[in-house]
Design a protein around this motif. Sequence first.
Motif, PDB file in Angstrom:
ATOM      1  N   CYS A  63       0.834  -1.419  -0.239  1.00 49.36           N
ATOM      2  CA  CYS A  63      -0.269   0.427  -0.358  1.00 49.36           C
ATOM      3  C   CYS A  63       0.728   1.269  -0.388  1.00 49.36           C
ATOM      4  N   ASP A  64       0.369   2.416  -0.812  1.00 47.81           N
ATOM      5  CA  ASP A  64       1.673   3.764  -1.504  1.00 47.81           C
ATOM      6  C   ASP A  64       0.813   4.229  -0.349  1.00 47.81           C
ATOM      7  N   LYS A  65       1.105   4.998   0.724  1.00 44.83           N
ATOM      8  CA  LYS A  65       0.038   6.272   1.764  1.00 44.83           C
ATOM      9  C   LYS A  65      -0.442   7.167   0.970  1.00 44.83           C
ATOM     10  N   GLU A  66      -0.063   7.978  -0.427  1.00 38.61           N
ATOM     11  CA  GLU A  66      -0.870   8.844  -0.934  1.00 38.61           C
ATOM     12  C   GLU A  66      -1.735   7.395  -2.082  1.00 38.61           C
ATOM     13  N   GLN A  67      -1.466   7.134  -2.875  1.00 33.30           N
ATOM     14  CA  GLN A  67      -2.100   6.175  -3.469  1.00 33.30           C
ATOM     15  C   GLN A  67      -2.537   5.249  -3.112  1.00 33.30           C
ATOM     16  N   GLN A  68      -2.419   4.620  -2.349  1.00 33.87           N
ATOM     17  CA  GLN A  68      -2.728   3.129  -2.015  1.00 33.87           C
ATOM     18  C   GLN A  68      -2.382   1.740  -3.309  1.00 33.87           C
ATOM     19  N   TYR A  69      -3.935   1.723  -3.310  1.00 35.72           N
ATOM     20  CA  TYR A  69      -3.165   0.554  -4.963  1.00 35.72           C
ATOM     21  C   TYR A  69      -2.979   1.125  -5.983  1.00 35.72           C
ATOM     22  N   LYS A  70      -3.888   2.208  -6.165  1.00 35.21           N
ATOM     23  CA  LYS A  70      -3.574   3.187  -7.510  1.00 35.21           C
ATOM     24  C   LYS A  70      -2.181   2.795  -7.998  1.00 35.21           C
ATOM     25  N   LYS A  71      -1.350   2.805  -7.078  1.00 34.63           N
ATOM     26  CA  LYS A  71       0.309   2.928  -7.733  1.00 34.63           C
ATOM     27  C   LYS A  71       0.594   1.589  -8.436  1.00 34.63           C
ATOM     28  N   LEU A  72       0.293   0.806  -8.062  1.00 33.06           N
ATOM     29  CA  LEU A  72       0.447  -0.710  -8.730  1.00 33.06           C
ATOM     30  C   LEU A  72       0.026  -1.023  -9.527  1.00 33.06           C
ATOM     31  N   TYR A  73      -1.967  -0.619  -8.932  1.00 27.81           N
ATOM     32  CA  TYR A  73      -2.901  -1.060  -9.857  1.00 27.81           C
ATOM     33  C   TYR A  73      -3.805  -0.311 -10.347  1.00 27.81           C
ATOM     34  N   PRO A  74      -3.247   0.731 -11.383  1.00 26.03           N
ATOM     35  CA  PRO A  74      -3.846   2.312 -11.635  1.00 26.03           C
ATOM     36  C   PRO A  74      -5.017   1.894 -11.830  1.00 26.03           C
ATOM     37  N   GLN A  75      -6.510   2.873 -11.102  1.00 25.62           N
ATOM     38  CA  GLN A  75      -7.442   2.222 -11.783  1.00 25.62           C
ATOM     39  C   GLN A  75      -7.690   2.947 -13.337  1.00 25.62           C
ATOM     40  N   ILE A  76      -8.262   1.659 -13.877  1.00 25.50           N
ATOM     41  CA  ILE A  76      -9.262   2.509 -15.223  1.00 25.50           C
ATOM     42  C   ILE A  76     -10.741   2.184 -14.374  1.00 25.50           C
ATOM     43  N   SER A  77     -11.771   2.621 -16.274  1.00 27.44           N
ATOM     44  CA  SER A  77     -13.106   3.092 -15.832  1.00 27.44           C
ATOM     45  C   SER A  77     -13.258   2.403 -17.189  1.00 27.44           C
ATOM     46  N   LEU A  78     -14.433   1.159 -17.339  1.00 27.98           N
ATOM     47  CA  LEU A  78     -14.600   0.439 -18.125  1.00 27.98           C
ATOM     48  C   LEU A  78     -16.162   0.453 -18.368  1.00 27.98           C
ATOM     49  N   PRO A  79     -16.910   0.484 -19.552  1.00 25.63           N
ATOM     50  CA  PRO A  79     -18.230   0.175 -19.108  1.00 25.63           C
ATOM     51  C   PRO A  79     -18.999  -1.169 -18.281  1.00 25.63           C
ATOM     52  N   PHE A  80     -19.820  -1.197 -17.705  1.00 24.61           N
ATOM     53  CA  PHE A  80     -20.495  -2.746 -17.955  1.00 24.61           C
ATOM     54  C   PHE A  80     -20.958  -3.249 -18.935  1.00 24.61           C
ATOM     55  N   GLN A  81     -21.229  -4.051 -20.491  1.00 24.26           N
ATOM     56  CA  GLN A  81     -22.088  -4.224 -21.024  1.00 24.26           C
ATOM     57  C   GLN A  81     -23.073  -5.763 -20.238  1.00 24.26           C
ATOM     58  N   GLN A  82     -24.537  -5.563 -20.418  1.00 25.31           N
ATOM     59  CA  GLN A  82     -25.050  -6.646 -20.207  1.00 25.31           C
ATOM     60  C   GLN A  82     -25.429  -7.747 -21.012  1.00 25.31           C
TER      61      GLN A  82
END
Length: 647
Positions: A63-82
């Motif tokens: 865990c990174d102090k500032e970014q927590q796990y977003k440093k190791l596993y960057p956040q990405i945003s994708l849609p859900f497909q039903q």
Amino acid sequence: MQGNKKKKEISIQPRVTEFLREAEKEISESSREIKIELPDQPEFFKTPVRFGAIPVDKLPLGCDKEQQYKKLYPQISLPFQQVEKISFGHPDLQPNRLIFGDNLHIMRMLPSNSIDLIYIDPPFFSGRNYNVIFGDQNEVRSFNDIWEGGMPGYLTWLNARLLEMKRLLKPTGSIYVHLDWHASHYVKVEMDKIFGYENFKNNIVWCYKTRQFSKRYFNKKHDDILFYTKTEDYPFNWNESGVLEQYSDSTISKYKLKDEKGYYRLCGRGIKGSPIKSAKDVDSKWEKTNPELVVRNYLAEGYAPSDYWNIDIVNQVAIERIGYPTQKPEELIRKIILASSKPGDVVADFFCGGGTTPAVAQKLGRRWIAGDISRIAVSVTRDRLLIELLSKDTKAIQQSLEKVPDISIEHWGVYEIPKLVELSNESFRNFVISAFNGRFSTEEGLIHGYKGGIPIFVGPSSQEEIITKKDVVAFAKEIVTKKSKHQGTMIAWAFAPSAKDAANKLAAAHAASIDFVKLELTPIESAKFSEHITSKNPEYRNLLKFILPPEVRVSTKRVGALEYEFDVTESVSLNPGGKIVNVQWDFNYDGERFVSTQGYSFIGMKNNKPILKAIYKFDQIGERRIACKVQDDEGGEKIYIFEMNLK
Ligand SMILES: C[S@@+](CC[C@H](N)C(=O)[O-])C[C@H]1O[C@@H](n2cnc3c(N)ncnc32)[C@H](O)[C@@H]1O
């Protein structure tokens, strides 16, 4: 020449900065950090001053102090497909959700403080030769990810997920993490850091019997389930029937515990040792002095639950067995759900495997959300729920479905092309823009969205209509005249050579003078389309994929009276590198809803190869509609329907 170039650069500059500013704004908006609160480490972790400076790890591993796990596993945003909505006639109720994809990213897309109870049974850290269950490529990739770096790698992988689970839990929420000796002690330390030592409630020991036999050490016949709550304000229905422990028959007969009302008393004594026939016979004086030994009347069905549970594993002959190799017993999950939630609450399992948690949650009237990275696991879960809900006679089904919310089956990151081409052009555009990480535009015309300030055009949903020179010219004109911009992105399934030619000419003209338009033509299935994801982490290259269903070929052979062998070995995956990994059978297909015939939802593996042949004996002659559902290891799935005249 030199002077010209200089002039051009200067004139571009304000636009470039404008683009960059917009892009930066967009990036910072999309990756807005939600920092999940970590507990203060209590006195417990303090080292005595006289020991000097002893380093104590206060943050969870990785865990990174500032970014927590977003440093190791960057956040990405994708849609859900039903991909499917199974409707039980109550569209007003929020649907239960079954989601295919990597749970870290899926959880990051879900709202905070929205779940009452989480149970997870993550893959164990159990050595390199851990048997990947299906050989499903997504599952294999996740396993490699889990294994990278041994125990620290495993803990970091799990911690990132546990931290998200904490965010998702309501302040009154509970979490149960199912592990065994391989990692439970390590995970306990990490969970203390994430949830707080004081929020640890139990290390439940699930005792079972297996044939394992060693003469070198005590045989390992239990799993550990770590139970934490988010805060001290949490429900615990200890006296719910199903949570209370049952008296054994021998205890009942030995102590004659059942009084005439059917209530049990553990060590309660009748006045002067006389038998307890009614409440007035109870020696209340004795009870007062032995409160810990008395089980009160309302404990009609058992006694206070303990933290070790004797529950049988799902063995070869268990009725609930669906063949999923790591399937957990329903009784175990039932106890957890009954103890830590009430009807209507939301129960989640983000490693749902064969779907035990959603199946039990459904039976107990809880709402649920479940997911798995394996397409087979998701298909098996879907079928298990449907078999369960529709396996009674029609009237009983209708009654039992009275308040059952619909089931929404969704994909995240791996998208089915046949479902996308069925969308309206508008829904398709929204989907594509969101998968491209752009912003929608509400304006009329050919500019459907923006990314980093650059206008985006999205072609039609149909793969038959490809983009031509006419579309390129029209889009270029609109960008210049309406927006006075000089760049644009066109996204579509395919571009005709005339479109590419036109875009090249425009680009050449743009290079000579900024007043022309530079258009980027981006096919949906290209590496360019997913660049925004791979640029954040090269490991993410498999996260965004567009997949085709397999081509199914079935052969049948009569092997006995009304008995047939069905074989799909000749089927092929149409996805690059894909292999067929599972087949499910519905031998009485109603033409509407595929419901696997019991025992034919997951046929399993032999010598590490999927079993693609099945034998089925019908009970009567006549016309039959049969359906099979075939999955490949890239996430492709196809339902194939055919008819047989049984003689
Ligand atoms: C031990 S099994 C769960 C079995 C389940 N409790 C049951 O009763 O059937 C673990 C599951 O986690 C899934 N899994 C592994 N990595 C995952 C990830 N990153 N996201 C979602 N599911 C994952 C695997 O595909 C597997 O089905």
